[in-house]
Every structure is written in structure tokens, then in C-alpha cells.
Design a protein around this motif. Sequence first.
Motif, PDB file in Angstrom:
ATOM      1  N   SER A 140       0.867  -1.176   0.000  1.00 25.56           N
ATOM      2  CA  SER A 140       0.000   0.000   0.000  1.00 25.56           C
ATOM      3  C   SER A 140       0.906   1.228   0.000  1.00 25.56           C
ATOM      4  CB  SER A 140      -0.891  -0.014   1.249  1.00 25.56           C
ATOM      5  OG  SER A 140      -1.694   1.125   1.291  1.00 25.56           O
ATOM      6  N   PRO A 141       1.306   1.687  -1.190  1.00 23.34           N
ATOM      7  CA  PRO A 141       2.202   2.850  -1.232  1.00 23.34           C
ATOM      8  C   PRO A 141       1.630   4.024  -0.435  1.00 23.34           C
ATOM      9  CG  PRO A 141       1.922   1.907  -3.418  1.00 23.34           C
ATOM     10  CD  PRO A 141       0.927   1.224  -2.518  1.00 23.34           C
ATOM     11  N   ILE A 142       2.512   4.734   0.241  1.00 21.79           N
ATOM     12  CA  ILE A 142       2.098   5.875   1.052  1.00 21.79           C
ATOM     13  C   ILE A 142       3.033   7.047   0.753  1.00 21.79           C
ATOM     14  CG2 ILE A 142       3.486   5.193   3.071  1.00 21.79           C
ATOM     15  CD1 ILE A 142       1.033   6.117   4.786  1.00 21.79           C
ATOM     16  N   SER A 143       2.469   8.233   0.707  1.00 18.36           N
ATOM     17  CA  SER A 143       3.271   9.435   0.474  1.00 18.36           C
ATOM     18  C   SER A 143       2.854  10.511   1.467  1.00 18.36           C
ATOM     19  CB  SER A 143       3.127   9.923  -0.970  1.00 18.36           C
ATOM     20  OG  SER A 143       1.777  10.225  -1.248  1.00 18.36           O
ATOM     21  N   PHE A 144       3.718  11.485   1.627  1.00 16.52           N
ATOM     22  CA  PHE A 144       3.533  12.494   2.663  1.00 16.52           C
ATOM     23  C   PHE A 144       3.744  13.895   2.118  1.00 16.52           C
ATOM     24  CE2 PHE A 144       5.120   8.602   4.523  1.00 16.52           C
ATOM     25  CZ  PHE A 144       4.301   8.407   5.615  1.00 16.52           C
ATOM     26  N   ARG A 145       3.018  14.836   2.689  1.00 22.71           N
ATOM     27  CA  ARG A 145       3.211  16.263   2.440  1.00 22.71           C
ATOM     28  C   ARG A 145       3.117  16.955   3.797  1.00 22.71           C
ATOM     29  NH1 ARG A 145       2.740  17.747  -3.016  1.00 22.71           N
ATOM     30  NH2 ARG A 145       1.816  19.786  -2.564  1.00 22.71           N
ATOM     31  N   LEU A 146       3.802  18.074   3.932  1.00 22.62           N
ATOM     32  CA  LEU A 146       3.860  18.769   5.220  1.00 22.62           C
ATOM     33  C   LEU A 146       3.276  20.165   5.137  1.00 22.62           C
ATOM     34  CD1 LEU A 146       7.482  17.842   6.390  1.00 22.62           C
ATOM     35  CD2 LEU A 146       5.339  16.769   7.079  1.00 22.62           C
ATOM     36  N   PHE A 147       2.738  20.629   6.250  1.00 19.05           N
ATOM     37  CA  PHE A 147       2.375  22.038   6.346  1.00 19.05           C
ATOM     38  C   PHE A 147       3.097  22.718   7.501  1.00 19.05           C
ATOM     39  CE2 PHE A 147      -1.349  19.595   7.834  1.00 19.05           C
ATOM     40  CZ  PHE A 147      -1.400  19.943   9.172  1.00 19.05           C
ATOM     41  N   GLU A 148       3.850  21.936   8.313  1.00 16.81           N
ATOM     42  CA  GLU A 148       4.634  22.560   9.372  1.00 16.81           C
ATOM     43  C   GLU A 148       5.758  21.641   9.813  1.00 16.81           C
ATOM     44  OE1 GLU A 148       3.092  24.807  13.109  1.00 16.81           O
ATOM     45  OE2 GLU A 148       3.497  22.727  13.723  1.00 16.81           O
ATOM     46  N   ARG A 149       6.937  22.244  10.012  1.00 18.14           N
ATOM     47  CA  ARG A 149       8.074  21.559  10.639  1.00 18.14           C
ATOM     48  C   ARG A 149       8.734  22.549  11.587  1.00 18.14           C
ATOM     49  NH1 ARG A 149      12.108  18.467   6.992  1.00 18.14           N
ATOM     50  NH2 ARG A 149      10.671  16.764   7.485  1.00 18.14           N
ATOM     51  N   ILE A 150       8.962  22.086  12.800  1.00 16.32           N
ATOM     52  CA  ILE A 150       9.698  22.862  13.790  1.00 16.32           C
ATOM     53  C   ILE A 150      10.871  21.995  14.219  1.00 16.32           C
ATOM     54  CG2 ILE A 150       9.603  23.967  16.062  1.00 16.32           C
ATOM     55  CD1 ILE A 150       6.525  24.235  15.598  1.00 16.32           C
ATOM     56  N   THR A 151      12.072  22.559  14.234  1.00 17.18           N
ATOM     57  CA  THR A 151      13.268  21.770  14.532  1.00 17.18           C
ATOM     58  C   THR A 151      14.036  22.326  15.726  1.00 17.18           C
ATOM     59  OG1 THR A 151      14.604  23.088  13.005  1.00 17.18           O
ATOM     60  CG2 THR A 151      13.608  21.082  12.126  1.00 17.18           C
ATOM     61  N   SER A 152      14.735  21.428  16.406  1.00 17.47           N
ATOM     62  CA  SER A 152      15.750  21.785  17.387  1.00 17.47           C
ATOM     63  C   SER A 152      16.946  20.891  17.066  1.00 17.47           C
ATOM     64  CB  SER A 152      15.247  21.570  18.815  1.00 17.47           C
ATOM     65  OG  SER A 152      15.232  20.195  19.151  1.00 17.47           O
ATOM     66  N   ASP A 153      17.934  20.884  17.924  1.00 23.00           N
ATOM     67  CA  ASP A 153      19.118  20.067  17.651  1.00 23.00           C
ATOM     68  C   ASP A 153      18.823  18.569  17.652  1.00 23.00           C
ATOM     69  OD1 ASP A 153      20.597  22.385  17.495  1.00 23.00           O
ATOM     70  OD2 ASP A 153      21.329  22.258  19.551  1.00 23.00           O
ATOM     71  N   SER A 154      17.854  18.149  18.474  1.00 24.76           N
ATOM     72  CA  SER A 154      17.620  16.710  18.587  1.00 24.76           C
ATOM     73  C   SER A 154      16.152  16.299  18.454  1.00 24.76           C
ATOM     74  CB  SER A 154      18.152  16.207  19.935  1.00 24.76           C
ATOM     75  OG  SER A 154      17.469  16.856  20.994  1.00 24.76           O
ATOM     76  N   LEU A 155      15.259  17.277  18.196  1.00 24.72           N
ATOM     77  CA  LEU A 155      13.842  16.962  18.036  1.00 24.72           C
ATOM     78  C   LEU A 155      13.277  17.672  16.814  1.00 24.72           C
ATOM     79  CD1 LEU A 155      12.623  17.407  21.732  1.00 24.72           C
ATOM     80  CD2 LEU A 155      12.927  15.237  20.523  1.00 24.72           C
ATOM     81  N   VAL A 156      12.299  17.029  16.196  1.00 19.98           N
ATOM     82  CA  VAL A 156      11.588  17.622  15.063  1.00 19.98           C
ATOM     83  C   VAL A 156      10.105  17.370  15.279  1.00 19.98           C
ATOM     84  CG1 VAL A 156      11.130  17.445  12.577  1.00 19.98           C
ATOM     85  CG2 VAL A 156      13.478  17.270  13.428  1.00 19.98           C
ATOM     86  N   SER A 157       9.306  18.407  15.086  1.00 17.07           N
ATOM     87  CA  SER A 157       7.855  18.281  15.099  1.00 17.07           C
ATOM     88  C   SER A 157       7.381  18.503  13.675  1.00 17.07           C
ATOM     89  CB  SER A 157       7.244  19.329  16.035  1.00 17.07           C
ATOM     90  OG  SER A 157       5.837  19.354  15.888  1.00 17.07           O
ATOM     91  N   ASP A 158       6.752  17.496  13.098  1.00 19.01           N
ATOM     92  CA  ASP A 158       6.214  17.578  11.737  1.00 19.01           C
ATOM     93  C   ASP A 158       4.710  17.382  11.782  1.00 19.01           C
ATOM     94  OD1 ASP A 158       8.559  17.996  10.358  1.00 19.01           O
ATOM     95  OD2 ASP A 158       8.707  15.969   9.542  1.00 19.01           O
ATOM     96  N   ARG A 159       3.986  18.257  11.073  1.00 18.65           N
ATOM     97  CA  ARG A 159       2.548  18.090  10.897  1.00 18.65           C
ATOM     98  C   ARG A 159       2.266  18.087   9.408  1.00 18.65           C
ATOM     99  NH1 ARG A 159      -1.362  21.410  13.065  1.00 18.65           N
ATOM    100  NH2 ARG A 159      -0.226  23.249  12.407  1.00 18.65           N
ATOM    101  N   GLY A 160       1.401  17.187   8.984  1.00 20.53           N
ATOM    102  CA  GLY A 160       1.109  17.107   7.562  1.00 20.53           C
ATOM    103  C   GLY A 160      -0.022  16.147   7.246  1.00 20.53           C
ATOM    104  N   ILE A 161      -0.046  15.762   5.980  1.00 26.39           N
ATOM    105  CA  ILE A 161      -1.086  14.895   5.431  1.00 26.39           C
ATOM    106  C   ILE A 161      -0.411  13.711   4.735  1.00 26.39           C
ATOM    107  CG2 ILE A 161      -3.054  14.753   3.834  1.00 26.39           C
ATOM    108  CD1 ILE A 161      -3.511  16.846   6.018  1.00 26.39           C
ATOM    109  N   TYR A 162      -0.968  12.520   4.920  1.00 28.00           N
ATOM    110  CA  TYR A 162      -0.470  11.365   4.169  1.00 28.00           C
ATOM    111  C   TYR A 162      -1.577  10.862   3.245  1.00 28.00           C
ATOM    112  CZ  TYR A 162      -2.994   8.473   7.579  1.00 28.00           C
ATOM    113  OH  TYR A 162      -3.959   7.901   8.361  1.00 28.00           O
ATOM    114  N   ARG A 163      -1.123  10.170   2.199  1.00 28.85           N
ATOM    115  CA  ARG A 163      -2.051   9.523   1.270  1.00 28.85           C
ATOM    116  C   ARG A 163      -1.569   8.097   1.047  1.00 28.85           C
ATOM    117  NH1 ARG A 163      -2.416  11.839  -4.586  1.00 28.85           N
ATOM    118  NH2 ARG A 163      -0.361  10.903  -4.684  1.00 28.85           N
TER     119      ARG A 163
END
Length: 178
Positions: free
Chosen positions: A91-114
Amino acid sequence: MSRIKYIAVSFVFLLLSWDSYSQEEQLHQKINQDMYGKFSEAFQKLDFSLFESIHSKEMIRISGNGGEIKNVKAYLKGYKKRWGDPKTKPSPISFRLFERITSDSLVSDRGIYRGTYKNDKDETKHFYGQFHLLLQLENDFWKILIDYDSDENNTINQASYENAFALTDYKKYWKRKQ
């Protein structure tokens, strides 16, 4: 300022800007490959070991639609069983993002998958969801620490997916530190 000093200062500024851009580009490429590249490959190949490798041993999975919280062991157990069934199709899956917040060791990603699949009539169908991931850098690889997703009562759809940004378009979704 003399013309030579102006040219020298401009050249140094250009080099520093290029180095900063190059580091940004490398950071986002690394996050995208470690997480989304491997996630997509695992779904395409039904590769449980690869899928397991992108999850932190401390990962928490929250299903907004299912109303449940699972630890990594319980979450991965379902995939191991599903992908171990010979009847399961990729079941192929792909991703798109509308927000990324980064630090040195953490990333917060919000988006949509299909996700894409073939139904019993061999018709191509899609399913969509909105996600929020917290990734943690572990041994030089970005791994999922918290994974929340929901279809928001069936309101996430192709338009939602198209309105988010391609993974390569990080300048549009990345929230820089001010």
C-alpha cells in the motif's frame, strides 16, 4: 568603502549564506530520508524490519480515530501480523507537510499522508489522514517518538493533501527559530 573591500565583503557574505543554505538543505534531506523515505519504502515492500527501525524504542502511538494510545511494542505487533499475511498487498504511502519545527535533537512535523491500494475490483483507491509526529535524533538517525494521526472525521481528502507542501519544499513549511 573601496570597491575591493565591497567585493570582498560581498563574497564572504555570499559564502556564509551558501553554507547556511547547504546546512539547511542537508538537515531537511536527512530528516525526510530517515523518516518519510524509509516509511514509504517499508509500506511499498511490506518490510517490517525497515518499518520497525524508524521507531524509537520509547515511541507512543495515538490514534485519533480509534481513540487509543499504544506503546511501540503493541503498535508494531499489528504491522508484523498484517504484513506477515501472504494476502497483504503493498500500500504505497506518500507524505506532504504544512509545518516543521526543529531543534538540535527533536523535530515536530505536521502534515497529510495519502495511502494507495487496489480494491476487490482492481480499482485504485486512496485514503488520507492528518498526522503530527515528534521525531528524535537517535544514533544519527531521526526516529518516531510520538505518532498521532486522524482522518478528522473523514474531512481529510485529496484537497487537504494537495494544499500541504512537498517534502522537498521545506522553505514553505519550516518554522525557523527567530
